[in-house]
Design an enzyme around this catalytic site. Structure first.
Site, PDB file in Angstrom:
ATOM      1  N   ASN A   1       0.799  -1.059  -0.005  1.00 54.72           N
ATOM      2  CA  ASN A   1       0.063   0.024   0.044  1.00 54.72           C
ATOM      3  C   ASN A   1       0.902   1.205   0.181  1.00 54.72           C
ATOM      4  O   ASN A   1       0.462   2.267  -0.478  1.00 54.72           O
ATOM      5  CB  ASN A   1      -1.044  -0.040   1.130  1.00 54.72           C
ATOM      6  CG  ASN A   1      -1.528   1.287   1.466  1.00 54.72           C
ATOM      7  OD1 ASN A   1      -2.133   1.810   0.773  1.00 54.72           O
ATOM      8  ND2 ASN A   1      -1.000   1.895   2.469  1.00 54.72           N
TER       9      ASN A   1
ATOM     10  N   TYR B   1       4.142   9.153 -11.081  1.00 55.73           N
ATOM     11  CA  TYR B   1       2.975   8.349 -10.338  1.00 55.73           C
ATOM     12  C   TYR B   1       2.171   7.376 -11.279  1.00 55.73           C
ATOM     13  O   TYR B   1       2.155   6.284 -10.839  1.00 55.73           O
ATOM     14  CB  TYR B   1       2.157   9.301  -9.670  1.00 55.73           C
ATOM     15  CG  TYR B   1       1.275   8.728  -8.820  1.00 55.73           C
ATOM     16  CD1 TYR B   1       1.418   8.321  -7.494  1.00 55.73           C
ATOM     17  CD2 TYR B   1      -0.113   8.723  -8.877  1.00 55.73           C
ATOM     18  CE1 TYR B   1       0.608   7.998  -6.611  1.00 55.73           C
ATOM     19  CE2 TYR B   1      -1.396   8.196  -8.387  1.00 55.73           C
ATOM     20  CZ  TYR B   1      -0.719   7.752  -7.017  1.00 55.73           C
ATOM     21  OH  TYR B   1      -1.762   6.910  -6.265  1.00 55.73           O
TER      22      TYR B   1
ATOM     23  N   ILE C   1      -9.963   9.045  -2.863  1.00 58.93           N
ATOM     24  CA  ILE C   1     -10.023   8.396  -1.714  1.00 58.93           C
ATOM     25  C   ILE C   1      -9.712   9.748  -0.655  1.00 58.93           C
ATOM     26  O   ILE C   1      -8.591  10.277  -0.705  1.00 58.93           O
ATOM     27  CB  ILE C   1      -9.376   7.094  -1.271  1.00 58.93           C
ATOM     28  CG1 ILE C   1      -9.497   6.237  -2.478  1.00 58.93           C
ATOM     29  CG2 ILE C   1      -9.722   6.691   0.188  1.00 58.93           C
ATOM     30  CD1 ILE C   1     -11.015   5.608  -2.627  1.00 58.93           C
TER      31      ILE C   1
HETATM   32  P1  NAD Z   1      -0.975   8.406   2.556  1.00 60.51           P
HETATM   33  O1  NAD Z   1      -0.028   9.694   2.139  1.00 60.51           O
HETATM   34  O2  NAD Z   1      -2.229   8.837   3.439  1.00 60.51           O
HETATM   35  O3  NAD Z   1      -0.582   7.298   3.098  1.00 60.51           O
HETATM   36  C1  NAD Z   1       0.530   6.820   2.469  1.00 60.51           C
HETATM   37  C2  NAD Z   1       1.307   6.085   3.759  1.00 60.51           C
HETATM   38  O4  NAD Z   1       2.486   5.284   2.870  1.00 60.51           O
HETATM   39  C3  NAD Z   1       2.019   6.865   4.926  1.00 60.51           C
HETATM   40  O5  NAD Z   1       1.725   6.091   5.826  1.00 60.51           O
HETATM   41  C4  NAD Z   1       3.339   6.861   4.275  1.00 60.51           C
HETATM   42  O6  NAD Z   1       3.951   7.182   5.578  1.00 60.51           O
HETATM   43  C5  NAD Z   1       3.731   5.473   3.775  1.00 60.51           C
HETATM   44  N1  NAD Z   1       4.822   5.611   2.935  1.00 60.51           N
HETATM   45  C6  NAD Z   1       5.194   6.133   2.234  1.00 60.51           C
HETATM   46  N2  NAD Z   1       6.511   5.910   1.754  1.00 60.51           N
HETATM   47  C7  NAD Z   1       7.066   4.974   2.471  1.00 60.51           C
HETATM   48  C8  NAD Z   1       7.957   3.884   2.468  1.00 60.51           C
HETATM   49  N3  NAD Z   1       9.144   4.260   1.581  1.00 60.51           N
HETATM   50  N4  NAD Z   1       8.046   2.690   3.313  1.00 60.51           N
HETATM   51  C9  NAD Z   1       6.931   2.699   3.887  1.00 60.51           C
HETATM   52  N5  NAD Z   1       5.774   3.460   4.070  1.00 60.51           N
HETATM   53  C10 NAD Z   1       5.836   4.484   3.252  1.00 60.51           C
HETATM   54  O7  NAD Z   1      -1.945   8.048   1.171  1.00 60.51           O
HETATM   55  P2  NAD Z   1      -3.039   7.148   1.048  1.00 60.51           P
HETATM   56  O8  NAD Z   1      -4.079   7.987   0.181  1.00 60.51           O
HETATM   57  O9  NAD Z   1      -3.522   6.474   2.101  1.00 60.51           O
HETATM   58  O10 NAD Z   1      -2.446   6.311  -0.149  1.00 60.51           O
HETATM   59  C11 NAD Z   1      -2.228   4.780   0.086  1.00 60.51           C
HETATM   60  C12 NAD Z   1      -2.148   4.161  -1.141  1.00 60.51           C
HETATM   61  O11 NAD Z   1      -3.204   4.369  -2.177  1.00 60.51           O
HETATM   62  C13 NAD Z   1      -0.916   4.666  -2.016  1.00 60.51           C
HETATM   63  O12 NAD Z   1      -0.166   3.723  -2.885  1.00 60.51           O
HETATM   64  C14 NAD Z   1      -1.549   5.476  -3.086  1.00 60.51           C
HETATM   65  O13 NAD Z   1      -0.824   5.689  -4.313  1.00 60.51           O
HETATM   66  C15 NAD Z   1      -2.921   4.711  -3.290  1.00 60.51           C
HETATM   67  N6  NAD Z   1      -3.928   5.534  -3.913  1.00 60.51           N
HETATM   68  C16 NAD Z   1      -4.512   6.718  -3.148  1.00 60.51           C
HETATM   69  C17 NAD Z   1      -5.519   7.360  -3.713  1.00 60.51           C
HETATM   70  C18 NAD Z   1      -6.077   8.837  -2.674  1.00 60.51           C
HETATM   71  O14 NAD Z   1      -6.861   9.448  -3.455  1.00 60.51           O
HETATM   72  N7  NAD Z   1      -5.891   8.945  -1.670  1.00 60.51           N
HETATM   73  C19 NAD Z   1      -6.202   7.100  -4.943  1.00 60.51           C
HETATM   74  C20 NAD Z   1      -5.681   6.007  -5.735  1.00 60.51           C
HETATM   75  C21 NAD Z   1      -4.437   5.351  -5.008  1.00 60.51           C
END
Ligand code: NAD
Length: 248
Positions: free
Chosen positions: A92, A157, A190
Site C-alpha cells: 500500500n 506516479y 479517496i
Molecule cells: P497517505 O499519504 O495517507 O498514506 C501513505 C502511507 O504510505 C503513509 O503512511 C506513508 O508514511 C507510507 N509510506 C510512504 N513511503 C513509504 C515508504 N518508503 N516505506 C513505508 N511506508 C511509506 O496516502 P493514501 O491515500 O492512504 O495512499 C495509500 C495508497 O493508495 C498509495 O499507494 C496511493 O498511491 C494509493 N492511492 C490513493 C488514492 C487517494 O486518492 N488517496 C487514490 C489512488 C491510489
C-alpha cells in the site's frame, strides 16, 4: 472460502490513510497484523493499540522504508521471525511528487518509481519463498486509476501505478501453481492526506468529474481487500477498480 482468522497480514505504509483502514479491517476480521511504517512511529503504535482493543489477537509495528530493498526484506524476515509465517501481503505504501513534465526533475521521477513501484517487487521478492513453501497466500497491490488513465502532473506516479498492474499480472502467473493469488486494486479519489493536499478548486472539479459525485472513504478500499482475501480464491491477476466511476 479463505479465512482471516489468525492469518498473518503485512500492510506497508499502514500508519494512516488507506493502509490504516486495511489494517483495521483485517485486524477486526481476526488477522494478526504487521503495521509497517517508515517514519511515523507514533501513528503506527497508536494503531497497534487500537487493533488490540478490537480484539485482534496480535498486532505489531515494524519500521521499514520499503523503497530500500534491504529494509523491505527485513520487514518480511521480521514478520516470519515473529509469527512463523506470512499469509497476506498488501503493498500500500505510496507517495506522489506532482509536477508537469517540463518541471519534473530526474530525482522526482526516480523517487516516486522507487517508493511506489520498486518497493512492490522488493517485498514480493522477499515473501516469495515463504508463499511458495506454504503453497498458499495472497498479495494485493494498491495501484491507482491514474495508472489506467494518466493525469496531468503525474507522469512519475502514473508510470509507477501502471507498472504495478503489469507486475501484478506476471506475479499472478508465476505464483498460481503455488496457490498464491495476486491482484491489484485501483482506487479513485479517496479521502486521505494524499487527497487533502489537493487545492479546493481542483477538488471541486474532481467531484464534478466523478459520476458518483463523491470521494470514497478509505474503508471502501479496505472492504475490497477483505473481499479479495476471503472470497477471492478464484480471482488472480485482476485489477479491481474502486473509483466512483471516474474511470470505466
Ligand atoms: P497517505 O499519504 O495517507 O498514506 C501513505 C502511507 O504510505 C503513509 O503512511 C506513508 O508514511 C507510507 N509510506 C510512504 N513511503 C513509504 C515508504 N518508503 N516505506 C513505508 N511506508 C511509506 O496516502 P493514501 O491515500 O492512504 O495512499 C495509500 C495508497 O493508495 C498509495 O499507494 C496511493 O498511491 C494509493 N492511492 C490513493 C488514492 C487517494 O486518492 N488517496 C487514490 C489512488 C491510489
Amino acid at each position: 472460502m479463505r479465512t482471516l482468522n489468525n492469518a498473518v497480514a503485512v500492510i506497508t505504509g499502514a500508519g494512516r490513510g488507506i493502509g490504516r483502514a486495511i489494517a483495521e479491517e483485517l485486524g477486526q476480521g481476526g488477522a494478526r497484523v504487521i503495521v509497517n511504517y517508515s517514519r511515523s512511529k507514533e501513528a503506527a503504535e497508536d494503531l497497534v493499540k487500537k487493533l488490540k482493543e478490537y480484539g485482534s489477537r496480535q498486532a505489531v509495528a515494524i519500521q521499514a522504508d520499503v523503497s530500500d530493498a534491504t529494509q523491505a526484506a527485513r520487514l518480511i524476515e521480521e514478520t516470519v521471525q515473529h509469527f512463523g509465517r506470512i499469509d497476506i501481503l498488501v503493498n500500500n505504501a505510496g507517495i506522489n511528487l506532482d509536477r508537469m513534465m517540463k518541471k519534473m526533475t530526474i530525482a522526482d521521477w526516480n523517487t516516486v518509481i522507487q517508493v511506489d513501484l520498486n518497493s512492490v517487487f522488493y517485498t514480493v521478492k522477499a515473501a516469495l519463498p515463504y508463499f511458495m513453501e506454504q503453497k498458499s497466500g495472497t498479495i494485493i497491490n494498491i495501484s491507482s486509476f491514474v495508472g489506467q488513465m494518466g493525469n496531468f502532473g503525474q507522469a512519475n506516479y502514473s508510470a509507477a501505478k501502471s507498472g504495478i498492474v503489469g507486475f501484478t499480472r506476471t506475479a499472478a502467473l508465476e505464483l498460481a501453481r503455488s496457490h498464491v493469488t495476486v491482484n491489484a486494486i485501483c482506487p479513485g479519489f479517496i479521502e486521505t492526506e494524499m487527497y487533502a493536499i489537493i487545492p479546493e478548486n481542483v477538488k471541486e472539479a474532481i467531484l464534478h468529474r466523478n459520476p458518483l459525485g463523491r470521494v470514497g472513504p478509505p474503508q471502501e478500499v479496505a472492504r475490497a481487500v477483505r473481499y479479495l482475501i476471503v472470497d477471492g480464491e478464484y480471482i488472480t491477476g485482476q485489477t479491481l477498480n474502486i473509483n466512483g466511476g471516474i474511470y470505466m
